[in-house]
Design a protein around this motif. Structure first.
Motif: not given
Length: 382
Positions: A76-77, A79-81, A94, A97-98, A123, A125, A175, A178
């Protein structure tokens, strides 16, 4: 021991992303790229993994996740990056968006809508199709077809509804890292309603275009391969034995219907009877109603027969249509219908239906809280 890599040029377009990948590799003990490729079953070659951390270009999401998996990174992390590394394609902050999932608000075509669904999956993940199948109760083939990159037609309303809910619930569950600093500010039901609103707009546009081109308003979309029903063979008539052949065919149909009826849970049967009664009050054919609401006639038939549990949005749309057509529907009948729906959800063995039940309860609890807050405010003001 891994061979030292070439230094990353400071002006490389994706230098920062490449440095993050290399840092992850060092944290994992600096394995060789050959060892990393073996860890992931060879699905990504050694040279591709090496190029991913070069900084010259952004690797694909699949390569990035393979690199992260080989180094025990959080999917998941990463995918975010990966999404944040695309720069202008995403908001500059960020956190914003998150917290807010992608929407289909700017979609003007079916292809745009499918791309919005794909972005929602990213988004959330990037849940696998196996995970989505468990959450939705749909087949992996149906999901793959709905999210295909080159798909140019809308997925069915039911598939869209279940897919959005599944992505949102997966985000809530996976997630959590977050949630402390960047809580998700949109509920699953709000995201679902937003996507279905755009689905109806695009569907209406396509229906109007077909009407203008001569297809006619009564034209209905052809069911996809995943929802086509197996048809019984047509009866054949032979000289001197036509009656016997017809009797055999009728018997085959009766046995087929009896097999379906035995497999339907009592809760599903009770809901289906109520839905069928409500639908019959419209005095329209299933095909005409399906064309009117832009849904698959086969799915409508299965909802009304109890073979398949419909989404809540289908029942809400049916109730709305009945009232718009001037058919009286008492408050008790309305409440009883959704009570039957919750009973059917509760008895379902599918995880996706259980999640839908929790969503229904959560929405009801939120509504009750709002009512109590209004009552408290009124009493204090008085």
């Amino acid at each position: 021991m891994a061979r030292p890599e070439k230094p990353i040029a400071l002006d490389a377009p994706f230098a920062a992303f490449a440095l993050q990948l290399r840092a992850l590799r060092r944290q994992a003990g600096n394995p060789t790229y050959d060892a990393m490729s073996r860890r992931i079953g060879g699905v990504v070659s050694v040279s591709t993994l090496a190029k991913a951390a070069a900084g010259d270009r952004l690797p694909s999401l699949e390569v990035t996740l393979a690199y992260a998996t080989a180094c025990h990174g959080n999917r998941q992390h990463w995918t975010e990056q990966w999404l944040l590394a695309q720069g202008d394609a995403l908001p500059s902050q960020a956190g914003a968006w998150a917290a807010v999932p992608p929407t289909a608000s700017t979609a003007t075509s079916a292809a745009d809508f499918v791309e919005a669904l794909r972005q929602l999956r990213l988004w959330a993940g990037m849940p696998s199709y196996t995970q989505l199948a468990r959450l939705t109760g749909l087949g992996r083939t149906t999901l793959c077809d709905a999210l295909a990159p080159r798909r140019a037609s809308l997925p069915s309303r039911d598939v869209t509804s279940r897919l959005v809910l599944a992505c949102m619930h997966h985000a809530y569950a996976n997630r959590s890292w977050l949630s402390q600093d960047v809580p998700i500010t949109v509920t699953a039901e709000q995201a679902q309603r937003a996507f279905l609103h755009m689905w109806h707009q695009i569907a209406s546009q396509e229906l109007a275009q077909r009407h203008v081109s001569g297809a006619g308003v009564s034209a209905t979309p052809r069911p996809s391969a995943s929802v086509r029903r197996t048809r019984l063979p047509a009866p054949t008539t032979e000289e001197g034995s036509g009656t016997v052949k017809e009797q055999q065919y009728v018997g085959l149909i009766d046995r087929h219907k009896a097999l379906i009826e035995r497999s339907i849970r009592p809760e599903m049967r009770e809901l289906a009877d109520a839905l069928h009664t409500l639908f019959a009050s419209l005095e329209v054919s299933m095909r005409r109603y399906a064309a009117r609401t832009y849904m698959d006639p086969g799915s409508l038939s299965r909802y009304l027969s109890g073979e398949r549990l419909p989404p809540r949005s289908f029942i809400e749309d049916l109730v709305r249509t009945v009232r718009q057509d001037g058919v009286p529907l008492s408050a008790y009948a309305h409440e009883r219908l959704f009570e039957l729906y919750e009973n059917a959800l509760r008895s379902s063995p599918y995880r996706g239906d259980q999640l839908s039940l929790l969503s229904v309860r959560h929405e009801a609890a939120q509504q009750r809280i709002r009512e109590l807050q209004e009552e408290i405010h009124r009493l204090k003001g008085g």
